[in-house]
Design an enzyme around this catalytic site. Structure first.
Site, PDB file in Angstrom:
ATOM      1  N   HIS A 293      -3.576  -5.115   0.313  1.00 49.49           N
ATOM      2  CA  HIS A 293      -2.994  -5.668   1.547  1.00 49.49           C
ATOM      3  C   HIS A 293      -3.045  -7.195   1.522  1.00 49.49           C
ATOM      4  O   HIS A 293      -3.984  -7.788   2.052  1.00 49.49           O
ATOM      5  CB  HIS A 293      -3.763  -5.162   2.767  1.00 49.49           C
ATOM      6  CG  HIS A 293      -3.548  -3.715   3.030  1.00 49.49           C
ATOM      7  ND1 HIS A 293      -2.560  -3.252   3.862  1.00 49.49           N
ATOM      8  CD2 HIS A 293      -4.178  -2.620   2.548  1.00 49.49           C
ATOM      9  CE1 HIS A 293      -2.605  -1.925   3.899  1.00 49.49           C
ATOM     10  NE2 HIS A 293      -3.580  -1.513   3.110  1.00 49.49           N
TER      11      HIS A 293
ATOM     12  N   GLU B 280      -1.540  -9.262   3.242  1.00 47.47           N
ATOM     13  CA  GLU B 280      -1.423  -9.863   4.574  1.00 47.47           C
ATOM     14  C   GLU B 280      -2.772 -10.309   5.141  1.00 47.47           C
ATOM     15  O   GLU B 280      -2.819 -11.198   5.979  1.00 47.47           O
ATOM     16  CB  GLU B 280      -0.721  -8.907   5.542  1.00 47.47           C
ATOM     17  CG  GLU B 280      -1.499  -7.651   5.935  1.00 47.47           C
ATOM     18  CD  GLU B 280      -1.273  -6.458   5.001  1.00 47.47           C
ATOM     19  OE1 GLU B 280      -0.911  -6.671   3.824  1.00 47.47           O
ATOM     20  OE2 GLU B 280      -1.472  -5.310   5.450  1.00 47.47           O
TER      21      GLU B 280
ATOM     22  N   CYS C 211       0.833  -1.200   0.000  1.00 44.61           N
ATOM     23  CA  CYS C 211       0.000   0.000   0.000  1.00 44.61           C
ATOM     24  C   CYS C 211       0.879   1.266   0.000  1.00 44.61           C
ATOM     25  O   CYS C 211       1.428   1.607  -1.032  1.00 44.61           O
ATOM     26  CB  CYS C 211      -0.980  -0.041   1.163  1.00 44.61           C
ATOM     27  SG  CYS C 211      -2.441   0.929   0.806  1.00 44.61           S
TER      28      CYS C 211
HETATM   29  N1  GLN Z   1      -1.964   6.621   2.728  1.00 47.07           N
HETATM   30  C1  GLN Z   1      -2.091   5.884   1.520  1.00 47.07           C
HETATM   31  C2  GLN Z   1      -3.466   6.036   0.895  1.00 47.07           C
HETATM   32  O1  GLN Z   1      -4.378   6.459   1.528  1.00 47.07           O
HETATM   33  C3  GLN Z   1      -1.775   4.418   1.745  1.00 47.07           C
HETATM   34  C4  GLN Z   1      -2.777   3.743   2.607  1.00 47.07           C
HETATM   35  C5  GLN Z   1      -2.261   2.462   3.214  1.00 47.07           C
HETATM   36  O2  GLN Z   1      -1.084   2.200   3.235  1.00 47.07           O
HETATM   37  N2  GLN Z   1      -3.161   1.655   3.749  1.00 47.07           N
HETATM   38  O3  GLN Z   1      -3.651   5.735  -0.248  1.00 47.07           O
END
Ligand code: GLN
Length: 544
Positions: free
Chosen positions: A520, A522, A389
């Site tokens: 994600h 995970e 992310c």
């Molecule tokens: N801050 C980034 C976004 O909002 C990444 C979010 C995250 O890592 N969950 O896109």
């Protein structure tokens, strides 16, 4: 005839953080292994509608379900232990319960009656519990009440549990997870706090059927008897739960005291054999894993006063462990605070000691410079890298700055004035932020990505289309994709309509494993189903 559904409430005595969630997950694992259909609910007593708006250093990880619900990390335990996906129906907060009761009141659904905290709030709690049980067609529903008994904000949920027991006297069991300290000055394991906790529970009209006695070492018979007498619980239903090497040993440990049979007896369930053989196969993989693997998680949410808080990344940690065990490796995870690299760049050289580096998700500006430096270092030194992310977005920023020479490349999240916003806000997200619509409003939950032929990820997954869970507001800016690709960054996964970049990687001729994913992974790693992307990362680490 309608199915008889059984409910097991798991509550905490004495103090929090002693493994109530893992105990609840382990009970479910045992009952599932007996061939019962199992589901679980987590109740969090806070007013927040979900965990999505809370600061990770305060709350720990925000776990995302496939339907996009943002919830407590215990939900991750359930999904991992049960090897199944849960939904919004399995998670409850005080906020959700009140919101629904107030909605019904406004809609005249109470038909002009007074609406009262008791019994209308506990009734709504129980409606939700039954609904989740029905939805999963569960034989056994585990209900974990967050926090500890005696806390004011817990009362309404204990009241609900008491009412459900009155309604279905033979179908509800209570398990209290308690803690038995051994003060160093005394040198003896003390049962008194557990006795007080059992009394407090009695005060709420509830008698524990089972006590899970958490402690440093196993419980001796003397203490078992003492707890039995003073807490009004049969001695056989007091389960010794000493600290274990790994949370995955817990179901096996509970079964040493035949917890599954005792619960079946209490609930009048047919007697069935516990068959943990599949689970044991995994546990044995873990036991036999010998190869060394050093993984660094470089993040920004580690400092909590004087303590290091790795809870924020619990699913990432479990995903690495699970894939490692399957590869015969025993991973050593180190948590490095990116802010330390900002103070002193020379510290980056410690990264050379690791077989792989992970940058997990995150938000906002603090610690980001240190992360960009980390990514540059692992790219140049060919250390396997998995960016998740924010870890993917920052990987694209690093590439733009250092390979394309766009020195002020950035994400709108940090510097909206940058001349090269290689990461920008998604179109519909912009409107939401302008309207201060922050609650459960990111791009959340399951989305499909299509993988590029011949890419690292395509080989890792062995499939052309994958479904993964998301949680973000920003995305790689499509305006710059062509220029980034011309300089070697490969966008090897795209959303189904081809508009969103879901994965970035470098060709293996340039770097053994340099992969960033917008989603994600995970959240989908399970002991009985290791995640393929983590497995590929682990393999690259072992080859280093
Ligand atoms: N801050 C980034 C976004 O909002 C990444 C979010 C995250 O890592 N969950 O896109």
């Amino acid at each position: 005839m309608a199915k008889k559904r059984k409910y097991i409430f798991v509550v905490g005595g004495v103090m929090s953080g002693v493994g109530k969630g893992v105990s609840a997950s382990s009970i479910g694992t045992i009952m599932k292994s007996k061939g019962f259909k199992v589901t679980a609910l987590k109740i969090d007593p806070y007013i927040n509608i979900d965990a999505g708006t809370m600061n990770p250093t305060e709350h720990g990880e925000v776990f995302v379900l496939r339907d996009g619900d943002e919830c407590d990390q215990d939900m991750g335990n359930y999904e991992r232990f049960f090897n199944m996906s849960l939904t919004r129906n399995n998670y409850m907060t005080t906020g959700r319960v009140y919101q629904e009761v107030i909605r019904k009141e406004r809609n005249l659904e109470y038909k002009g009656k007074n609406v009262e905290v008791v019994p209308d709030i506990p009734r709504e709690v129980n409606r939700r519990i039954k609904n989740a049980a029905h939805d999963a067609d569960a034989d056994v529903t585990i209900v974990e009440v967050g926090g500890t008994i005696g806390e004011y904000q817990n009362i309404i949920f204990l009241e609900a549990a008491r009412m459900l027991k009155i309604e279905h006297p033979r179908d509800v069991a209570f398990v209290m997870v308690s803690y038995l300290p051994t003060p160093s000055t005394v040198g003896e394991m003390k049962t008194k706090p557990t006795q007080y906790a059992a009394r407090t529970l009695n005060g709420a009209g509830i008698q524990a059927d089972v006590i899970i006695a958490r402690s440093g070492v196993s419980l001796d018979d003397k203490r078992k008897e003492k707890i039995a007498v003073f807490c009004n619980v049969l001695a056989k239903n007091i389960i010794s739960a000493p600290d274990a090497d790994s949370i995955y040993d817990i179901p096996v440990n509970f079964e040493k005291d035949h917890l599954g049979d005792h619960l079946s007896e209490i609930l009048g369930l047919p007697k069935r054999k516990t068959d943990l053989s599949e689970w044991m196969e995994f546990v044995n993989k873990k036991k036999n894993a010998k190869k060394e693997l050093n993984i660094a998680v470089v993040g920004k949410y580690f400092d909590s006063g004087d303590f290091v808080l790795s809870d924020v990344y619990i699913s990432v940690i479990e995903a690495v462990k699970i894939s490692s065990y399957y590869a015969g490796a025993k991973p050593k995870l180190s948590f490095l605070n990116s802010k330390d690299f900002e103070k002193d760049k020379s510290k980056l050289s410690v990264l050379k000691d690791y077989d792989g580096v992970i940058v997990p998700g995150g938000f906002g500006e603090s610690g980001v410079d240190g992360i960009v430096e980390t990514i540059k270092f692992v790219r140049e030194n060919k250390i396997p890298y998995l960016g998740i992310c924010y870890g993917m977005q920052l990987m694209v920023i690093e590439y733009a700055r250092n390979i394309l020479g766009w020195k002020d490349a950035n994400t709108r999240e940090i510097n909206p004035k940058s001349s090269k916003l290689v990461v920008d806000i998604m179109h519909d997200q912009k409107q939401k932020l302008e309207a201060s619509d922050y609650g459960n409003s990111m791009r959340l939950g399951d989305y499909t990505a299509v993988l590029k032929e011949g890419s690292i990820v395509r080989k890792a997954y062995g499939e052309e289309e994958i479904v993964e869970r998301h949680r973000h507001r920003y995305e790689v800016n499509p305006l710059y994709v062509e220029e980034l690709e011309a300089k070697g960054l490969i966008f090897s996964g795209k959303s189904k309509d081809g508009t969103l970049c879901e994965i970035a990687e470098l060709s293996q001729s340039e770097h053994p494993f340099f992969v960033g994913v917008q989603f994600h992974p995970e959240f989908l790693a399970r002991p009985l189903a290791p995640h393929k992307l983590f497995s590929a990362f682990v393999k690259a680490g072992l080859n280093k």
